[in-house]
Motif scaffolding. Sequence first.
Motif, PDB file in Angstrom:
ATOM      1  N   ARG A 232      57.711 -18.712  54.628  1.00  0.00           N
ATOM      2  CA  ARG A 232      57.244 -18.490  56.003  1.00  0.00           C
ATOM      3  C   ARG A 232      58.403 -18.298  56.990  1.00  0.00           C
ATOM      4  O   ARG A 232      58.197 -17.809  58.115  1.00  0.00           O
TER       5      ARG A 232
ATOM      6  N   THR B  10      47.842 -19.921  50.545  1.00  0.00           N
ATOM      7  CA  THR B  10      46.661 -19.408  51.245  1.00  0.00           C
ATOM      8  C   THR B  10      46.483 -20.096  52.599  1.00  0.00           C
ATOM      9  O   THR B  10      47.063 -21.141  52.872  1.00  0.00           O
ATOM     10  N   ARG B  11      45.650 -19.487  53.416  1.00  0.00           N
ATOM     11  CA  ARG B  11      45.289 -20.103  54.688  1.00  0.00           C
ATOM     12  C   ARG B  11      44.274 -21.226  54.447  1.00  0.00           C
ATOM     13  O   ARG B  11      44.287 -22.239  55.132  1.00  0.00           O
TER      14      ARG B  11
ATOM     15  N   GLY C 153      49.470 -21.328  54.412  1.00  0.00           N
ATOM     16  CA  GLY C 153      49.062 -20.386  55.455  1.00  0.00           C
ATOM     17  C   GLY C 153      49.895 -19.119  55.502  1.00  0.00           C
ATOM     18  O   GLY C 153      49.687 -18.261  56.375  1.00  0.00           O
ATOM     19  N   TYR C 154      50.808 -18.978  54.559  1.00  0.00           N
ATOM     20  CA  TYR C 154      51.687 -17.804  54.565  1.00  0.00           C
ATOM     21  C   TYR C 154      50.918 -16.481  54.512  1.00  0.00           C
ATOM     22  O   TYR C 154      51.332 -15.496  55.129  1.00  0.00           O
ATOM     23  N   THR C 155      49.791 -16.452  53.822  1.00  0.00           N
ATOM     24  CA  THR C 155      49.043 -15.184  53.728  1.00  0.00           C
ATOM     25  C   THR C 155      48.667 -14.662  55.116  1.00  0.00           C
ATOM     26  O   THR C 155      48.498 -13.463  55.322  1.00  0.00           O
ATOM     27  N   GLY C 156      48.564 -15.592  56.081  1.00  0.00           N
ATOM     28  CA  GLY C 156      48.199 -15.216  57.442  1.00  0.00           C
ATOM     29  C   GLY C 156      49.294 -14.453  58.173  1.00  0.00           C
ATOM     30  O   GLY C 156      49.061 -13.942  59.266  1.00  0.00           O
ATOM     31  N   GLN C 157      50.469 -14.359  57.587  1.00  0.00           N
ATOM     32  CA  GLN C 157      51.543 -13.585  58.227  1.00  0.00           C
ATOM     33  C   GLN C 157      51.376 -12.082  57.996  1.00  0.00           C
ATOM     34  O   GLN C 157      52.080 -11.287  58.604  1.00  0.00           O
ATOM     35  N   TYR C 158      50.478 -11.704  57.099  1.00  0.00           N
ATOM     36  CA  TYR C 158      50.266 -10.276  56.817  1.00  0.00           C
ATOM     37  C   TYR C 158      49.153  -9.707  57.676  1.00  0.00           C
ATOM     38  O   TYR C 158      48.167 -10.395  57.951  1.00  0.00           O
TER      39      TYR C 158
ATOM     40  N   ARG D 161      46.433  -9.673  54.140  1.00  0.00           N
ATOM     41  CA  ARG D 161      46.183 -11.106  54.385  1.00  0.00           C
ATOM     42  C   ARG D 161      44.963 -11.567  53.599  1.00  0.00           C
ATOM     43  O   ARG D 161      44.906 -12.723  53.161  1.00  0.00           O
ATOM     44  N   ASP D 162      44.009 -10.659  53.395  1.00  0.00           N
ATOM     45  CA  ASP D 162      42.811 -11.032  52.631  1.00  0.00           C
ATOM     46  C   ASP D 162      42.960 -10.735  51.141  1.00  0.00           C
ATOM     47  O   ASP D 162      42.489 -11.495  50.302  1.00  0.00           O
TER      48      ASP D 162
ATOM     49  N   GLU E 108      44.936 -13.551  49.840  1.00  0.00           N
ATOM     50  CA  GLU E 108      44.259 -14.841  50.023  1.00  0.00           C
ATOM     51  C   GLU E 108      43.287 -15.142  48.880  1.00  0.00           C
ATOM     52  O   GLU E 108      43.124 -16.288  48.475  1.00  0.00           O
TER      53      GLU E 108
END
Length: 690
Positions: free
Chosen positions: A336, A568-569, A574-579, A584-585, A588
């Motif tokens: 992150r 995952t979020r 929560g790193y996937t939320g940076q895309y 991001r999905d 995820e």
Amino acid sequence: MTFDIDFGTPAPHAAWLPDEAFAAVGTRRLALDAAAPTATDLDRAVLASLVTELDRATGTHGGAVVGAADSPDLVLRLEPGSATSPPDGFTVARTDGRPTVTARTPTGLLHGWFHVVRRGEAAFTGPEGTEQHAPAAALRMLDHWDNVDVHPVMGQVERGYSGGSIFYDAGVVRADLTRVTAYARLLAAVGIDRACINNVNVHAREARLLTDDLPEVARIAAALRPYGVRTHLAVSFAAPMTLGGLPTSDPLDDAVRAWWRDAADRVWAQVPDFGGFVVKADSEGQPGPFAYGRDHADGANLLAEAVAPHDGLVHWRAFVYNHTQDWRDRSTDRARAAFDHFAPLDGRFADNVVVQVKHGPLDFQTREAVSPVLAAMPRTRLALELQVTQEYTGQQRHACYLGPWWSELLRFAPWGADDGTTGGGTRVADVVTGHGPDAAPGVAAAGGGGIAAVSNVGDDRFWTGHPFAQANLYAFGRLTWDPTLDATDLLDEWITLTFPDTSADLRAALHAILDDSWRTYEAYTAPLGVGFMVRPGHHYGPDVDGYEYTPWGTYHFADRDGIGVDRTRATGTGYTGQYPAPWRDVYESLETCPDDLLLFFHHVPYTHVLHSGVTVIQHVYDTHFAGVEQVEAMVARWEEVAAEVPDDVARRVRERLAEQLRSAVEWRDQVNTYFLRKSGIPDARGRTIY
Ligand code: GCW
């Protein structure tokens, strides 16, 4: 650990510019039409090299005329006023079988010359017409992690696997820099135009390049200049204190600002075409603005202001993370860090700052996700940073052709497809060349931040330790010029130039050995994007838990039930939320996350079934057995053709392949045994696991 490496004789290998590569041009009448006066030292130096080039090419083969020959077969024309080509580009017009290369600058003409050389006979016999050539990336750079002094741990070249530095030898700049000019020539032939000549970890001795040693830096710049390669220096953020004796390096302090302005003035006084500064700050112990409660925009803009009067650049690295993490703390995620530090600063960097972003969020692993920073800063000039030196990909003992990987990265579409077709969206290559969505006008006008990579050369006879690692340097340069080029075609170009009179069999063998070698390397090392598992410190060879309980933030979290990092979020860091969408999905969800990045994004049981249909544990076993078999096939294939190449090449490759096989077996057995012991699940095919 030591390796016995025979670095051979000092005479460097010709790499992709052997005399034979000049056969088509050398036997023709060449004319250099460059009567127009040229403006700068750089222009004059490059023009002089062009004359040398033509002399050398024709001298090798005899019978041709350099200069305003009557009815020449090839004309190289400098047209400073011509608006048709960008500064580094050129136009090739072919009529009546005669190509004329036109460029606005000597550097553009030099690139045109090497283009014709590379095309060989085809340049004179192909279809008639006019072609325009321009580099996709305005900044095409190699970073050298070379130390002036031999560092007690890292040696002369940090993460260098090709002997000593071509610039320095045990504490001083080399007296004889002819090899540096030979290097610049190789770079010019693939389109590279900038080199940072010292390690981004700036130790006390190297810091002085900026002051006492400027005359020596000027000598290196003079050695690179004839081939249009401009010099950059890595500098320490603490230099106002360590070199200037000031009590602070606070970026908002007036005395600090004045110190940097003076420092920049002194550099440009000695090196008028100096490129700028490269900075690693607040990273792995390097000083930075955090010490003063300032952020990285404050830090970068301090230097930007100092170099601006000289049209200089600041390459500011986004590789900022906490390397003293507590492994017990599962909430901190090193992946992150770059986004968390830099994305909020978008829009605050000066126009002459390039934020240089490692391709992945961790650290040049063999497989990791593409850095989300590349999609998060439309108002910042972003550069992509790659590693040509094979720190994590076999350290130039393993044959590992990285072209396909870099192609994949440059073609990655951070916003997914925008026209309904797979891969049709804006790509990483667009972002770093100033064509990303919502790119600020300044970013677009400057052509973004370009592409940079850590070089893999040293004073080794073959330049790169493993002769096949030359292909990586070759492909890197060509991809900075045109990121759409096909990696297999680039390998083919390298083969054609490097091995004169290549037989069909040798060509086929080199493709068989190298085309998929990156995936082969991946197969026998860390599985499914989880990364690391290398021996701490030097990073060569397997050690599955080597980094597991360390402060470095690079964990795999394997236990008896499963493995992987939950980013995952929903339940993870929560790193996937940076895309942006769709990634991001896509990342995820276990349903859609690509297999090769599964363990980068998810912690799963060993029995989790991949999209490929096999379980994670069986995939680990299968790929590790297959990887070794592929290396065995590489060794066998080389033996069939080795006699076709010069003895020294054949011997060096044979020695390296033997080590690759030994190492691949070690990786296979340690990784398989580790996971058999953890999971208790046997190999479905009953193969030997210890
Ligand atoms: O991958 C790590 C290397 C360090 C290097 C660092 C960086 C120059 O192990 O040797 O330091 O990356 O990129 O700054």
